[in-house]
Design a protein around this motif. Structure first.
Motif, mmCIF file in Angstrom:
data_model
loop_
_atom_site.group_PDB
_atom_site.id
_atom_site.type_symbol
_atom_site.label_atom_id
_atom_site.label_comp_id
_atom_site.label_asym_id
_atom_site.label_seq_id
_atom_site.Cartn_x
_atom_site.Cartn_y
_atom_site.Cartn_z
ATOM 1 N N TYR A 27 -1.480 2.164 9.660
ATOM 2 C CA TYR A 27 -1.900 1.175 8.803
ATOM 3 C C TYR A 27 -1.470 -0.240 9.172
ATOM 4 C CZ TYR A 27 -1.283 -2.058 4.697
ATOM 5 O OH TYR A 27 -1.512 -2.905 3.778
ATOM 6 N N SER A 39 5.434 6.351 3.836
ATOM 7 C CA SER A 39 5.371 7.443 4.654
ATOM 8 C C SER A 39 4.953 7.108 6.292
ATOM 9 C CB SER A 39 4.734 8.698 4.081
ATOM 10 O OG SER A 39 3.584 8.433 3.928
ATOM 11 N N ALA A 40 3.948 6.623 6.186
ATOM 12 C CA ALA A 40 3.258 6.407 7.658
ATOM 13 C C ALA A 40 2.749 4.770 7.764
ATOM 14 C CB ALA A 40 2.163 7.516 7.711
ATOM 15 N N ASN A 86 0.891 -1.043 -0.142
ATOM 16 C CA ASN A 86 -0.059 -0.028 -0.087
ATOM 17 C C ASN A 86 0.662 1.378 -0.009
ATOM 18 O OD1 ASN A 86 -1.713 2.217 1.326
ATOM 19 N ND2 ASN A 86 -3.156 0.636 1.383
ATOM 20 N N CYS A 125 0.437 4.143 1.421
ATOM 21 C CA CYS A 125 0.735 4.853 2.466
ATOM 22 C C CYS A 125 2.046 4.223 3.378
ATOM 23 C CB CYS A 125 -0.563 4.629 3.401
ATOM 24 S SG CYS A 125 -1.023 3.181 4.245
ATOM 25 N N THR A 126 2.453 2.978 3.265
ATOM 26 C CA THR A 126 3.499 2.676 3.811
ATOM 27 C C THR A 126 4.895 3.188 3.482
ATOM 28 O OG1 THR A 126 3.764 0.572 2.368
ATOM 29 C CG2 THR A 126 2.278 0.527 4.430
#
Length: 253
Positions: free
Chosen positions: A61, A56-57, A51, A53-54
């Motif tokens: 998640y 940066s953050a 994904n 989002c992984t």
């Protein structure tokens, strides 16, 4: 008829070695692969990586359990959408994503493929949908995306011509599948997580995490037979093996 097969790595994960091999100690950093198959009737993806989002953050998640066991090494440009665009393939042109299973490192990029149907074994879909949202391996945001889901039962000929065939290899998860791809010059078996490492196949050394021990062993025996018949086995997360795999836009086979 020309069938083209391309491989990519879409970042890496550091996880306990014992997840991949029973009784192994320490940690291992493994590649996260995905494949594109270009067929006259469409462009198909096998697994979609992590994904976005992984990059940066990852902590919100993956959750507190996942954070304990996983370090993400995933940079902008390594996501499946970017890998495709680097080959002049628009993510919108992918007609189908075949997920080996629905763990987050295999279905995390599904949402980057807005026009793709999702092809998955029925037991895998039913298992994933029945889990709580905080399950450490399955993140519902990855696979419950609103895309059309096509659930299959057992072996499935994707194009009806024998070139791309889903093979049920249950064991790692309740509905895991691998993919056999026949190009003009070679036959490839894309294992997914049914065989993480070359050592697993050569020594029948089982992983430390699996849903069904006997089914996992049966999948390895099947891969051995296919290899003996001439197929090239594409190991799921073997870091040494993946150093030797040509990356797109170089074609496999």
């Amino acid at each position: 008829m020309t069938i083209e097969l391309y491989a990519y790595t879409c970042g890496c994960l550091t996880i306990p070695h014992g997840f991949l091999l029973e009784r192994a100690d320490g940690w291992i950093t493994v590649p996260i692969p995905a494949y594109v198959i270009v067929h006259p009737r469409g462009k198909v993806l096998f697994d979609s990586g992590l994904n976005l989002c992984t990059q940066s953050a990852p902590a919100p998640y993956i959750g507190p359990i996942g954070v304990r066991f996983t370090t993400f090494h995933f940079q902008p440009g390594e996501e499946i959408g970017a890998r495709l665009r680097a080959m002049a393939i628009a993510p919108e042109d992918i007609t189908c994503v075949i997920n080996s299973h629905l763990h987050y490192d295999h279905s995390g990029g599904n949402a980057q493929l807005p026009n793709a149907d999702v092809l998955v074994q029925r037991p895998e879909w039913e298992h994933a949908m029945a889990l709580p949202d905080d399950d450490p391996g399955y993140r519902r945001v990855d696979f419950d995306t609103g895309q059309r889901v096509c659930c299959i039962d057992g072996e499935h000929d994707v194009f009806g011509d024998g070139s791309v065939v889903c093979l049920p290899t249950y064991g790692h998860t309740p509905g895991h599948q691998s993919l056999r791809v026949r190009t003009a010059t070679a036959e490839f078996v894309l294992c997914g997580d049914a065989c993480y490492l070359r050592q697993s196949l050569e020594q029948l050394h089982l992983p430390g995490v699996m849903a069904d021990r006997e089914a996992t062993l049966a999948a390895l025996e099947r891969f051995r037979a296919m290899q003996a018949a001439g197929a090239r086995i594409m190991f799921g997360h073997d870091p040494e093996f993946w150093k030797t795999v040509p990356q797109g836009p170089q074609r496999l086979g």
